[in-house]
Scaffold this motif. Structure first.
Motif, PDB file in Angstrom:
ATOM      1  N   VAL A 194       0.844  -1.200   0.000  1.00  0.00           N
ATOM      2  CA  VAL A 194       0.000   0.000   0.000  1.00  0.00           C
ATOM      3  C   VAL A 194       0.877   1.247   0.000  1.00  0.00           C
ATOM      4  O   VAL A 194       0.690   2.159  -0.812  1.00  0.00           O
ATOM      5  N   LEU A 195       1.841   1.297   0.893  1.00  0.00           N
ATOM      6  CA  LEU A 195       2.706   2.474   0.992  1.00  0.00           C
ATOM      7  C   LEU A 195       3.529   2.668  -0.283  1.00  0.00           C
ATOM      8  O   LEU A 195       3.703   3.807  -0.743  1.00  0.00           O
ATOM      9  N   ASP A 196       4.018   1.592  -0.880  1.00  0.00           N
ATOM     10  CA  ASP A 196       4.771   1.694  -2.137  1.00  0.00           C
ATOM     11  C   ASP A 196       3.897   2.258  -3.252  1.00  0.00           C
ATOM     12  O   ASP A 196       4.345   3.110  -4.030  1.00  0.00           O
ATOM     13  N   LEU A 197       2.650   1.792  -3.332  1.00  0.00           N
ATOM     14  CA  LEU A 197       1.749   2.287  -4.369  1.00  0.00           C
ATOM     15  C   LEU A 197       1.440   3.759  -4.152  1.00  0.00           C
ATOM     16  O   LEU A 197       1.477   4.552  -5.099  1.00  0.00           O
ATOM     17  N   VAL A 198       1.138   4.153  -2.932  1.00  0.00           N
ATOM     18  CA  VAL A 198       0.837   5.554  -2.644  1.00  0.00           C
ATOM     19  C   VAL A 198       2.043   6.430  -2.982  1.00  0.00           C
ATOM     20  O   VAL A 198       1.889   7.526  -3.520  1.00  0.00           O
ATOM     21  N   GLU A 199       3.223   5.940  -2.738  1.00  0.00           N
ATOM     22  CA  GLU A 199       4.452   6.677  -3.065  1.00  0.00           C
ATOM     23  C   GLU A 199       4.558   6.942  -4.568  1.00  0.00           C
ATOM     24  O   GLU A 199       5.132   7.937  -4.986  1.00  0.00           O
ATOM     25  N   ARG A 200       3.980   6.076  -5.378  1.00  0.00           N
ATOM     26  CA  ARG A 200       4.046   6.212  -6.841  1.00  0.00           C
ATOM     27  C   ARG A 200       3.016   7.168  -7.425  1.00  0.00           C
ATOM     28  O   ARG A 200       3.117   7.526  -8.600  1.00  0.00           O
ATOM     29  N   ILE A 201       2.015   7.568  -6.651  1.00  0.00           N
ATOM     30  CA  ILE A 201       0.996   8.483  -7.184  1.00  0.00           C
ATOM     31  C   ILE A 201       1.691   9.795  -7.541  1.00  0.00           C
ATOM     32  O   ILE A 201       2.313  10.421  -6.690  1.00  0.00           O
ATOM     33  N   PRO A 202       1.611  10.216  -8.805  1.00  0.00           N
ATOM     34  CA  PRO A 202       2.324  11.431  -9.201  1.00  0.00           C
ATOM     35  C   PRO A 202       1.699  12.706  -8.628  1.00  0.00           C
ATOM     36  O   PRO A 202       0.496  12.734  -8.315  1.00  0.00           O
ATOM     37  N   GLU A 203       2.507  13.725  -8.519  1.00  0.00           N
ATOM     38  CA  GLU A 203       1.993  15.037  -8.102  1.00  0.00           C
ATOM     39  C   GLU A 203       0.860  15.430  -9.031  1.00  0.00           C
ATOM     40  O   GLU A 203       0.916  15.190 -10.237  1.00  0.00           O
ATOM     41  N   GLY A 204      -0.156  16.052  -8.468  1.00  0.00           N
ATOM     42  CA  GLY A 204      -1.285  16.516  -9.255  1.00  0.00           C
ATOM     43  C   GLY A 204      -2.350  15.471  -9.514  1.00  0.00           C
ATOM     44  O   GLY A 204      -3.329  15.748 -10.187  1.00  0.00           O
ATOM     45  N   ARG A 205      -2.152  14.272  -8.991  1.00  0.00           N
ATOM     46  CA  ARG A 205      -3.108  13.187  -9.190  1.00  0.00           C
ATOM     47  C   ARG A 205      -3.462  12.566  -7.847  1.00  0.00           C
ATOM     48  O   ARG A 205      -2.747  12.757  -6.859  1.00  0.00           O
ATOM     49  N   VAL A 206      -4.555  11.806  -7.796  1.00  0.00           N
ATOM     50  CA  VAL A 206      -5.001  11.145  -6.574  1.00  0.00           C
ATOM     51  C   VAL A 206      -5.499   9.743  -6.886  1.00  0.00           C
ATOM     52  O   VAL A 206      -5.786   9.422  -8.038  1.00  0.00           O
ATOM     53  N   MET A 207      -5.588   8.936  -5.852  1.00  0.00           N
ATOM     54  CA  MET A 207      -6.272   7.638  -5.908  1.00  0.00           C
ATOM     55  C   MET A 207      -7.245   7.597  -4.744  1.00  0.00           C
ATOM     56  O   MET A 207      -7.010   8.231  -3.719  1.00  0.00           O
ATOM     57  N   SER A 208      -8.289   6.824  -4.907  1.00  0.00           N
ATOM     58  CA  SER A 208      -9.207   6.604  -3.787  1.00  0.00           C
ATOM     59  C   SER A 208      -8.683   5.438  -2.957  1.00  0.00           C
ATOM     60  O   SER A 208      -7.870   4.628  -3.421  1.00  0.00           O
ATOM     61  N   TYR A 209      -9.171   5.357  -1.730  1.00  0.00           N
ATOM     62  CA  TYR A 209      -8.815   4.222  -0.870  1.00  0.00           C
ATOM     63  C   TYR A 209      -9.188   2.912  -1.569  1.00  0.00           C
ATOM     64  O   TYR A 209      -8.415   1.962  -1.587  1.00  0.00           O
ATOM     65  N   GLY A 210     -10.375   2.886  -2.161  1.00  0.00           N
ATOM     66  CA  GLY A 210     -10.820   1.700  -2.884  1.00  0.00           C
ATOM     67  C   GLY A 210      -9.982   1.429  -4.120  1.00  0.00           C
ATOM     68  O   GLY A 210      -9.736   0.271  -4.470  1.00  0.00           O
TER      69      GLY A 210
END
Length: 104
Positions: A10-26
């Motif tokens: 989870v933490l590795d994936l969140v680290e990959r989210i680029p600036e200016g973008r988001v992901m939902s918890y789901g």
């Protein structure tokens, strides 16, 4: 995948989210579901609450674009600085959503 390995994923994936973008918890849960055998937005939220301080936690929002509970002001400021499109009290999730399939 062990519980500790799931936390790291989870933490590795969140680290990959680029600036200016988001992901939902789901979205985070869904992206890891095949590898992990888990698909719980609530579990991702718990992981972010307990372990997310070292990653860009502000880039993980609800599926409706609501900001992390209790951290709305700081998250909004960080997201605004990154150029994330905001709508009302949250994020314009349609415009800002990122998927790991897109790459970086």
């Amino acid at each position: 995948m062990t519980p500790d390995e799931y936390v790291e994923a989870v933490l590795d994936l969140v680290e990959r989210i680029p600036e200016g973008r988001v992901m939902s918890y789901g979205g985070v849960a869904d992206a890891l579901a095949e590898r992990s055998g888990r698909a719980s937005a609530r579990l991702v939220g718990n992981i972010m609450a307990r372990h997310g301080g070292s990653v860009p936690w502000h880039r993980v929002v609800t599926s409706a674009g609501r900001l992390p509970p209790g951290h709305e002001r700081e998250a909004r400021a960080r997201l605004r600085a990154e150029g994330v499109p905001l709508r009302g009290e949250g994020v314009d999730i349609r415009a800002a959503r990122w998927s790991p399939d897109e790459g970086m």
